[in-house]
Enzyme design. Sequence first.
Site, short mmCIF file in Angstrom:
data_model
loop_
_atom_site.label_atom_id
_atom_site.label_comp_id
_atom_site.label_asym_id
_atom_site.label_seq_id
_atom_site.Cartn_x
_atom_site.Cartn_y
_atom_site.Cartn_z
N HIS A 109 49.01 35.99 35.52
CA HIS A 109 50.13 36.63 36.38
C HIS A 109 51.11 35.36 36.62
O HIS A 109 51.25 34.51 37.38
CB HIS A 109 49.36 36.97 37.66
CG HIS A 109 48.59 38.29 37.41
ND1 HIS A 109 49.15 39.52 37.80
CD2 HIS A 109 47.36 38.43 37.07
CE1 HIS A 109 48.39 40.37 37.26
NE2 HIS A 109 47.36 39.71 37.16
N ARG A 156 43.27 51.18 43.73
CA ARG A 156 44.42 50.59 43.76
C ARG A 156 45.36 51.21 42.71
O ARG A 156 46.62 50.95 42.63
CB ARG A 156 44.57 49.13 43.71
CG ARG A 156 43.97 48.41 44.87
CD ARG A 156 43.75 46.84 44.72
NE ARG A 156 42.77 46.84 43.62
CZ ARG A 156 42.45 45.60 42.83
NH1 ARG A 156 43.25 44.54 43.27
NH2 ARG A 156 41.58 45.80 41.63
N HIS A 189 43.67 47.59 33.23
CA HIS A 189 43.11 46.81 34.05
C HIS A 189 41.99 48.02 34.38
O HIS A 189 42.48 49.06 34.85
CB HIS A 189 44.04 46.75 35.52
CG HIS A 189 43.18 46.51 36.62
ND1 HIS A 189 42.80 45.22 37.37
CD2 HIS A 189 42.47 47.41 37.33
CE1 HIS A 189 41.96 45.71 38.32
NE2 HIS A 189 42.02 46.86 38.57
N HIS A 194 38.62 43.19 31.94
CA HIS A 194 37.82 43.07 33.05
C HIS A 194 36.58 44.01 32.81
O HIS A 194 35.79 44.15 33.95
CB HIS A 194 38.56 43.65 34.53
CG HIS A 194 39.74 43.09 34.68
ND1 HIS A 194 40.04 41.91 34.47
CD2 HIS A 194 40.70 43.79 35.29
CE1 HIS A 194 41.42 41.64 35.04
NE2 HIS A 194 41.73 42.80 35.33
N ASP A 224 42.93 36.01 33.70
CA ASP A 224 43.58 36.65 34.93
C ASP A 224 44.12 35.63 35.94
O ASP A 224 44.06 35.91 37.16
CB ASP A 224 42.56 37.55 35.53
CG ASP A 224 43.24 38.47 36.48
OD1 ASP A 224 44.44 38.63 36.50
OD2 ASP A 224 42.47 39.43 37.25
#
Length: 389
Positions: free
Chosen positions: A63, A163, A195, A224, A285
């Site tokens: 990120h 999410r 993700h 992940h 990540d």
Amino acid sequence: MFLLLKGAEVYAPKYIGKMDLLTCNERIVKIAKDIHIRDLPELSTIDLSGHIILPGFIDQHVHIAGGGGEGGPATRTPEIKLTELTKAGITTVVGLLGADGITRSMTELLAKARALDEEGLTTYIYTGAYELPTRTLTNSVRSDVAIIDKVLGTGEIAISDHRSAQPTEEDLTKLAAEARVGGLLGNKPGIVHLHVGDGIRGLTPVIDIVKNTEIPVTQFIPTHVNRNGHLFSQAMEFLKMGGRIDLTSDIKPDENSKTALKPIDAVRKIVENNLPLDNVTMSSDSNGSIPVFDENKKLIKVMVGSTLTLYRDLKEIIANGVLPLEAAIKIITENVAKVLLLYPKKGCIKENSDADLVVLDKNLNISSVIAKGQFMIKFHEIVKKGTFE
């Protein structure tokens, strides 16, 4: 202009022995047992006897412009600094958005990638964010991938997570088709970087798409996948189908995820089951948030991912004999480069490849980092900092 590295043990990533490397500008131009050069202008010669040279590391999930925000504006994580990457041996990075595609934008992500590029690294991005319809630069995933140089595919698209936008299989199929065609038109991988949360569905939607449509299994890169035992079991089945999986460094069992697997344990299981290691990668990540939720999905705390965990966890795999150095290092070099269609320019040490190199000392600690033929770190000293560092 010219850099001559002498006397190191070279892992390309296959071990090729004690070699000299000559670079010119951004490329490796010669590899030989003993290179002697006279009267060459602008030549720097560095003795690396007792050291190991590896390809520069590739982190396909960072990120770079910050992430987070699950706990409100104060939990938005900061953008990354150049030395946070170079200290970790990372010379090529792929940036992405995550849960927050509202206060974070694709233009911001692209600008940050270009900034890191100007500062000396090689950078790419994924178009998109958790939600569907996802964020783009040109209002189309297909055209973003096809015509914007730094866009390799779409991601980080969230599935099996509270999410996520709760995408249906039809949603994911259409997205994968858009990314795939964009990749064909732009000579890019056109991958869907997924993700995968800790939801009970896990990889089931992706496996069903591969079984029931024309979308090839290699179009999806789930990440992940070591976050819990159920998901990792599915990931191993995905490997058997010819798929490729991305482990996340710094994942480990805790009170909230007792079946999570450290990368060393995940790789050990892959080896024990004789599954193809060439289809396994690992990313950090970094600078994304690491939120911890209770059983009711209420946020308890937020942490921030670090680039330093990438090589730390790989080194643990080597130190404990799970894999030898030349096999382990492929997980963050050659394997990633092949997923991203950057090989043999990246992920290896060959003549005409990019001069992205990591130098280890005798204890396998990172000693020097060279990106595009320039020292970023030299014998543990940072020699290149970011603009505002």
